[in-house]
Design an enzyme around this catalytic site. Structure first.
Site, PDB file in Angstrom:
ATOM      1  N   ASP A  66      47.873  35.224  40.323  1.00 38.38           N
ATOM      2  CA  ASP A  66      48.447  36.511  39.939  1.00 38.38           C
ATOM      3  C   ASP A  66      48.903  37.296  41.172  1.00 38.38           C
ATOM      4  O   ASP A  66      48.648  36.879  42.308  1.00 38.38           O
ATOM      5  CB  ASP A  66      47.433  37.320  39.109  1.00 38.38           C
ATOM      6  CG  ASP A  66      46.031  37.326  39.701  1.00 38.38           C
ATOM      7  OD1 ASP A  66      45.884  36.962  40.887  1.00 38.38           O
ATOM      8  OD2 ASP A  66      45.089  37.689  38.998  1.00 38.38           O
ATOM      9  N   ASP A 135      35.583  42.937  32.516  1.00 40.87           N
ATOM     10  CA  ASP A 135      36.041  43.021  31.127  1.00 40.87           C
ATOM     11  C   ASP A 135      36.428  41.657  30.565  1.00 40.87           C
ATOM     12  O   ASP A 135      37.046  41.563  29.508  1.00 40.87           O
ATOM     13  CB  ASP A 135      37.213  44.006  31.004  1.00 40.87           C
ATOM     14  CG  ASP A 135      38.448  43.569  31.796  1.00 40.87           C
ATOM     15  OD1 ASP A 135      38.419  42.490  32.431  1.00 40.87           O
ATOM     16  OD2 ASP A 135      39.453  44.303  31.774  1.00 40.87           O
ATOM     17  N   HIS A 137      38.466  39.377  31.980  1.00 41.76           N
ATOM     18  CA  HIS A 137      39.784  38.807  32.286  1.00 41.76           C
ATOM     19  C   HIS A 137      39.662  37.636  33.253  1.00 41.76           C
ATOM     20  O   HIS A 137      38.745  37.576  34.081  1.00 41.76           O
ATOM     21  CB  HIS A 137      40.766  39.874  32.808  1.00 41.76           C
ATOM     22  CG  HIS A 137      40.511  40.413  34.175  1.00 41.76           C
ATOM     23  ND1 HIS A 137      40.304  41.747  34.440  1.00 41.76           N
ATOM     24  CD2 HIS A 137      40.458  39.808  35.391  1.00 41.76           C
ATOM     25  CE1 HIS A 137      40.143  41.931  35.735  1.00 41.76           C
ATOM     26  NE2 HIS A 137      40.221  40.775  36.336  1.00 41.76           N
ATOM     27  N   GLU A 142      44.180  40.682  30.694  1.00 33.21           N
ATOM     28  CA  GLU A 142      43.273  41.713  30.213  1.00 33.21           C
ATOM     29  C   GLU A 142      42.956  41.510  28.726  1.00 33.21           C
ATOM     30  O   GLU A 142      43.664  40.758  28.033  1.00 33.21           O
ATOM     31  CB  GLU A 142      43.918  43.089  30.429  1.00 33.21           C
ATOM     32  CG  GLU A 142      44.197  43.422  31.889  1.00 33.21           C
ATOM     33  CD  GLU A 142      42.947  43.820  32.670  1.00 33.21           C
ATOM     34  OE1 GLU A 142      41.860  43.304  32.380  1.00 33.21           O
ATOM     35  OE2 GLU A 142      43.081  44.648  33.591  1.00 33.21           O
TER      36      GLU A 142
END
Ligand code: GLP
Length: 260
Positions: A66, A135, A137, A142
């Site tokens: 990413d 979270d 990811h 996400e």
């Protein structure tokens, strides 16, 4: 999915062993490189093995997971810069052998498509190193991400921006709102997934990843569908695993000839 619970240094050595084994049988292997703090010890260990034992990356390729959108080329936290600093410049990758999605492209959607094509042209990723966000990811996928997604633009959650503010001098406003990330479908196309997680703050995400229902609410849970996924966690990150005793026993009984 194999879950190994061990001290952090041992986890890094296991991940480095997997990379080393791959490079010895397939020098032109395609490695998936993650940023964040979780893989740093793996990169240290790979750099050490390169310097001390001649482990070579000269024929290998690297694809990043990413990238932030809009960080200037010379920004120290631009992921391209981070990967260069933490691993690429410390071993002998050929010039241009490590690529990432172009977060400075004028046409970001086109840059994502180009990146997908580049991974495919390279024959796909052999071994993908991963961390996990609090979270759930992976990459920057996400909660709510399509489980079949490919490389695309995403908006970061406030939680992720807060988590990553430590890399930006604690200044939340300095953390970009947007990123380009390999999709969950892209990551799932890699032949071996090796995820590292340490610390109590990762315990819930690790519990969901390993034991939760597969759901876009915890994007990493898609890894339960992968035929070769390895989850390397320390005691703290394993703190919420209901099957922790089983995983510890399984690893203790693992035959010496069996690799991760
Ligand atoms: C970041 C990265 C992910 C990384 C995750 C965890 O936002 N985009 O690739 O796995 O968050 O980071 P860390 O390893 O620093 O906890």
């Amino acid at each position: 999915m194999e879950v190994v619970i061990a001290p952090e240094a041992q986890l890094a050595a296991l991940a480095a062993d997997a990379v080393e084994r791959l490079l010895r049988v397939k020098p032109a292997a395609v490695l998936g490189l993650a940023t964040g703090s979780s893989p740093l010890r793996v990169y240290d260990e790979l750099a050490r093995r390169h310097t001390e034992n001649g482990l070579s990356f000269a024929a290998a390729r690297g694809f990043m997971l990413d990238e932030y959108v809009g960080l200037p080329a010379d920004h120290p936290e631009r992921y391209r810069t981070v990967i260069e600093r933490e691993i690429a410049s410390r071993v002998d990758f050929a010039p241009g052998a490590v690529q990432g999605p172009d977060g400075l492209a004028e046409d970001l959607a086109a840059a994502c498509a180009t990146y997908e094509a580049a991974i495919a042209d390279a024959g796909g990723v052999d071994l993908q190193i991963l961390g996990i966000g609090t979270d759930g990811h992976i990459g920057f996928n996400e909660p709510g991400s399509s489980l079949a997604s490919r490389t695309r633009i995403k908006t970061l959650t406030r939680q992720t921006r807060e988590d990553n503010a430590r890399f930006f001098g604690g200044d939340l406003e300095a953390v970009p709102h947007h990123c380009l990330t390999q999709g969950l479908g892209t990551i799932m196309s890699a032949r071996h997934l090796v995820l590292l997680a340490t610390g109590r703050h990762k315990a819930e995400a690790v519990h969901q990843l390993v034991e939760g229902p597969v759901s876009a609410m915890w994007p990493a849970t898609i890894m339960q569908h992968h035929p070769h996924a390895t989850v390397l966690v320390d005691d703290a990150a394993a703190g919420r695993l209901q099957l922790a005793d089983y995983f510890r026993q399984t690893y203790a009984d693992k035959p010496a000839w069996q690799t991760i």
